[in-house]
Design a protein around this motif. Structure first.
Motif, PDB file in Angstrom:
ATOM      1  N   PRO A  24     -15.010  -0.775  -0.585  1.00  0.00           N
ATOM      2  CA  PRO A  24     -15.441  -1.915  -1.552  1.00  0.00           C
ATOM      3  C   PRO A  24     -16.989  -2.711  -1.207  1.00  0.00           C
ATOM      4  N   ARG A  26     -17.221  -5.930  -1.308  1.00  0.00           N
ATOM      5  CA  ARG A  26     -17.211  -7.012  -0.286  1.00  0.00           C
ATOM      6  C   ARG A  26     -16.404  -6.552   1.051  1.00  0.00           C
ATOM      7  N   ARG A  28     -16.283  -5.839   4.816  1.00  0.00           N
ATOM      8  CA  ARG A  28     -16.855  -6.350   5.783  1.00  0.00           C
ATOM      9  C   ARG A  28     -17.029  -5.135   7.082  1.00  0.00           C
ATOM     10  N   GLU A 134      -2.957   0.175  11.058  1.00  0.00           N
ATOM     11  CA  GLU A 134      -3.907   1.009  10.680  1.00  0.00           C
ATOM     12  C   GLU A 134      -3.676   2.432  11.026  1.00  0.00           C
ATOM     13  N   ASN A 140      -0.576   8.408   6.722  1.00  0.00           N
ATOM     14  CA  ASN A 140       0.188   8.029   5.092  1.00  0.00           C
ATOM     15  C   ASN A 140      -0.583   9.354   4.289  1.00  0.00           C
TER      16      ASN A 140
ATOM     17  N   LYS B 218       1.556   1.321  -0.590  1.00  0.00           N
ATOM     18  CA  LYS B 218       1.160   0.506   0.242  1.00  0.00           C
ATOM     19  C   LYS B 218      -0.419   0.429   0.669  1.00  0.00           C
ATOM     20  N   GLU B 219      -0.859   1.728   0.660  1.00  0.00           N
ATOM     21  CA  GLU B 219      -2.269   2.164   0.754  1.00  0.00           C
ATOM     22  C   GLU B 219      -3.059   1.530  -0.595  1.00  0.00           C
ATOM     23  N   MET B 222      -3.445  -2.202  -0.229  1.00  0.00           N
ATOM     24  CA  MET B 222      -4.232  -2.536   0.742  1.00  0.00           C
ATOM     25  C   MET B 222      -5.581  -2.237   0.363  1.00  0.00           C
ATOM     26  N   ARG B 223      -5.932  -1.409  -0.538  1.00  0.00           N
ATOM     27  CA  ARG B 223      -7.374  -1.016  -0.969  1.00  0.00           C
ATOM     28  C   ARG B 223      -7.806  -2.294  -1.974  1.00  0.00           C
ATOM     29  N   GLU B 226      -8.628  -5.214   0.027  1.00  0.00           N
ATOM     30  CA  GLU B 226     -10.179  -5.052   0.459  1.00  0.00           C
ATOM     31  C   GLU B 226     -11.111  -5.519  -0.400  1.00  0.00           C
ATOM     32  N   LEU B 228     -10.523  -7.644  -2.844  1.00  0.00           N
ATOM     33  CA  LEU B 228     -10.630  -8.873  -2.990  1.00  0.00           C
ATOM     34  C   LEU B 228     -11.246  -9.867  -1.913  1.00  0.00           C
ATOM     35  N   HIS B 231     -10.983  -7.473   3.588  1.00  0.00           N
ATOM     36  CA  HIS B 231     -10.369  -7.003   4.392  1.00  0.00           C
ATOM     37  C   HIS B 231      -9.158  -6.533   4.030  1.00  0.00           C
ATOM     38  N   ARG B 232      -8.606  -5.455   4.708  1.00  0.00           N
ATOM     39  CA  ARG B 232      -7.363  -4.687   4.363  1.00  0.00           C
ATOM     40  C   ARG B 232      -5.979  -5.463   4.483  1.00  0.00           C
TER      41      ARG B 232
END
Ligand code: SF4
Ligand code: SF4
Lengths: 244, 447
Positions: A24, A26, A28, A134, A140, B218-219, B222-223, B226, B228, B231-232
């Motif tokens: 996305p 933002r 980094r 991660e 997943n 959960k994925e 977490m997206r 990121e 927002l 960072h996840r």
């Protein structure tokens, strides 16, 4: 049981090719030095970096990607717009046997033996668990690492590659060395995350941290990030196996 | 809140009376004090090392001010005794520190009679990085980046406690918008952890559909994390004095639509558990921690609420904007894996509700205040409710707003000893399940 099947069928296939989803706005990732940077040598970015990842060379900033945590403080603090944060996560680099002997017999042999079916053992020797999670996430259903013939195994005896997370702590040194010993050759080692790649730069000098992974065992693949996103892990693996 | 202080006489003996015989929950804290400072809790029943392993030479006390972190420390080869049970027919099963799954390291000794666990002893702190020592002397705003990295899954919790300790000491009040944004990321952290932990519980029993459903949901969360914060794991949002990033309509809409999609999907996943006898058989009456044990050990968070102890620091000692938000604290009494699961399930609903309230009420205004000069050697607390339970930081500030000393106590710290009570009486194959029902972060404890 019927409910389980119904749920499985209703959910369908959620797996996406790993490169497909774009980070996305933002997000980094890699910090780059702007091409026509008008660096005045003020050292502000050097001083603001929490992991001492920036140095000035020849009047322009240079970033040690292995120690960068992508916090973006340097970009925010530079008054002259020399630095830019991108969302690039493909920062894996090769080292050791993979880098030195590109195209050599040994290199080809490793890739021939491991290339299509790679088994991984995870070794956490000091991580904050960000990198570990991660690593979990590449398993997943969205990333589904198994579709590439890559899987995690329970014992180093069954592993071709060790994925190491965290700086080498005093208390984990023995575990790292013994796991490395227990892994049959040919074997690869992948240092995952800023901690594993750079040692004590993330947390600072400490009686409890001994250094980076490559100070103890030879490292073949470095994947920077804090933590690295699941896609960066897959990128590192593909690069190592020459499947990019 | 009450604070107990022990004062040592100058030139007196380096010891103090142990309170562990009266308050069992103090056992680990006192062992760590002995490790780190060489101050002896007299009358403590178990003074084995906790944080420092057999590799550290005798007589080195890392948190003493006269110990310089740059001094090279040789590797010693001491003994690290583990507690087991001996007797005919009893055998010991050592496990770890490197485990079979993708999890953090810890070494366990199970004393077994047949299939039943009679005793469990754990050696932790393989991840001990000495963070509290490493940041001593660093400016408080710089040390924040190390504190944020104590644990990945408790990033926001550690950030909040640390920042609130600073802000309490500095006597600053945050602008309302910053408080709401902090609560937002705090609840997002709870949400992705709980959903992931519920899925992970299924890994303790090989229920693949549950594992994958949890991982998939959960994925999705977490997206959004990121989108927002960039960072996840939500790093880079909370900073001392406020927050670094703002939210806009588009991001609020993205969060809302994620929640709208998540809820029905999540409920369907839970339905797979509720009506499933094979599943319920595994979780019910497994790994029981009775209420009195939870109280004695000072268990916090999900673990406490599953054993009938009604605590939640967001409600009991509100911080930020929590007194303006409405939420219930679910409490179950059976103290088993099932109770810990249902507490999490109920909390997911509460958290979703909280996130919606936060987005609806989001006030306007600035995001940050400056931290003024803090009186040297003043000390204070900061706290918050992490996904696992209350997280508390104690900070003493030195000259020029530097860290003189920090103590970071994560929720997993008081909860670990409960695991050694929960496991005995169960069979070894149930241990992963019991362990996952607590989902204790090792990195938080080891620091
Ligand atoms: S992004 Fe952060 S860690 Fe990376 S170089 Fe800039 S200041 Fe240092
Ligand atoms: S690199 Fe970052 S995320 Fe990975 S272990 Fe280190 S601090 Fe944690």
């Amino acid at each position: 049981m019927l409910k389980v099947w119904k749920k499985v069928i209703a959910t369908g296939n959620v797996t996406k090719p790993w490169e497909k989803s774009v980070p996305p706005e933002r997000s980094r990732g890699e910090v780059v030095v702007e091409q026509n940077a008008a660096c005045k040598g003020c050292n502000i970015c050097v001083n603001v970096c929490p992991t001492k990842a920036i140095k000035l060379y020849d009047g322009s900033p240079m970033i040690n990607q292995k120690a960068c945590v992508f916090c973006g403080l340097c970009v925010e603090s530079c008054q002259d717009g020399c630095l830019k944060q991108t969302s690039n996560y493909k920062l894996a680099t090769l080292g050791g046997s993979l880098a030195d002997n590109t195209g050599s017999e040994l290199n080809n042999k490793i890739r021939r033996v491991l290339g299509r079916s790679l088994h991984i053992r995870h070794v956490d020797i000091g991580s904050c668990n960000g990198c570990d999670f991660e690593m979990n996430h590449v398993c997943n259903p969205v990333y589904d690492i198994q579709q590439y013939g890559i899987d995690f195994v329970a014992s180093p005896r069954h592993a071709d590659l060790l994925m190491v997370t965290g700086p080498v702590t005093r208390n984990s040194t023995q575990a790292l060395l013994m796991t490395y010993e227990a892994t049959p050759t040919p074997k690869l080692v992948m240092a995952l995350g800023a901690c594993a790649c750079s040692g004590d730069q993330i947390f600072g000098e400490s009686y409890a941290i001994r250094g980076a992974v490559d100070a103890f065992v030879p490292v073949d693949i470095y994947v920077p990030g804090c933590p690295l996103r699941p896609q960066a892990i897959i990128h590192g693996l593909m690069l190592a196996l020459d499947r990019m | 809140m009450q604070v107990i202080k022990a004062v040592l006489k100058e030139k007196g003996k380096l010891e103090f009376p142990s309170i562990t015989p009266k308050i069992s929950g103090a056992a680990w804290y006192e062992r760590e004090i002995y490790d780190m400072y060489g101050l002896k809790p007299v009358g403590h029943p178990d003074l084995r090392s906790l944080a420092l392993h057999e590799n550290l030479p005798q007589g080195i006390f890392p948190l003493r001010k006269d110990f310089n972190n740059k001094t090279p420390v040789p590797t010693a080869k001491k003994e690290f005794p583990m507690a087991g049970v001996e007797g005919e027919g009893v055998f010991q099963v050592p496990v770890g520190p490197i485990h079979a799954g993708i999890i953090e390291p810890g070494h366990f000794i199970f004393s077994q009679a047949g299939e039943d666990i009679i005793r469990l002893d754990a050696k932790l702190f393989f991840l001990h990085r000495g963070i509290e020592k490493a940041i001593e002397g660093a400016p408080i705003e710089r040390a924040f980046y190390q504190v944020e990295r104590i644990s990945g899954i408790c990033t926001v919790a550690h950030s909040l406690s640390y920042c609130q300790a600073i802000e309490n000491l500095a006597g600053v009040t945050l602008p309302p918008r910053a408080q709401y944004l902090r609560a937002l990321v705090g609840e997002m952290e709870r949400l992705y952890n709980h959903v992931g932990d519920i899925g992970n519980l299924c890994a303790g029993m090989g229920f693949a559909v549950g594992i994958m459903a949890g991982a998939r949901l959960k994925e999705d969360i977490m997206r959004v994390n990121e989108s927002l914060t960039g960072h996840r794991f939500l790093r880079g949002m909370v900073v001392p004095g406020g927050v670094r990033l703002d939210i806009n309509d588009q991001l609020s809409a993205e969060i809302r639509s994620m929640l709208d999609k998540l809820i029905p999907d999540f409920n369907e996943m839970i339905e797979l558990f509720r009506g499933n006898d094979a599943f319920l058989n595994r979780v019910e009456t497994t790994g029981i921690v009775p209420r009195q044990v939870a109280l004695d050990l000072g268990v916090v968070g999900v673990g406490a609420r599953a054993s009938g102890v009604d605590v939640d620091i967001r409600r009991d000692f509100p911080y930020g904007c929590y007194s303006a938000l409405k939420f219930d604290v679910p409490v179950y009494t059976s103290g088993d894996c099932a109770a810990r699961l249902w507490v999490r399930v109920d909390e997911v609903a509460q958290t979703v509700n909280l996130i919606r309230q936060i987005l609806a009420k989001m006030p306007q205004g600035p995001l940050k205040v400056a931290i003024p000069a803090i009186k040297p050697y003043s000390s204070g607390f900061g706290w918050c409710e992490s996904p696992q339970g209350n997280n508390i930081h104690w900070l003493m500030v030195g000259e020029n707003n530097t860290v003189y000393r920090l103590y970071a106590r994560a929720a997993a710290y008081p909860n670990w000893p409960a695991l050694t009570v929960a496991a005995p009486g169960n069979i070894i194959p149930d241990f992963p399940l019991i362990n996952k029902s607590y989902e204790l972060s090792y990195a938080c404890v080891d620091r």
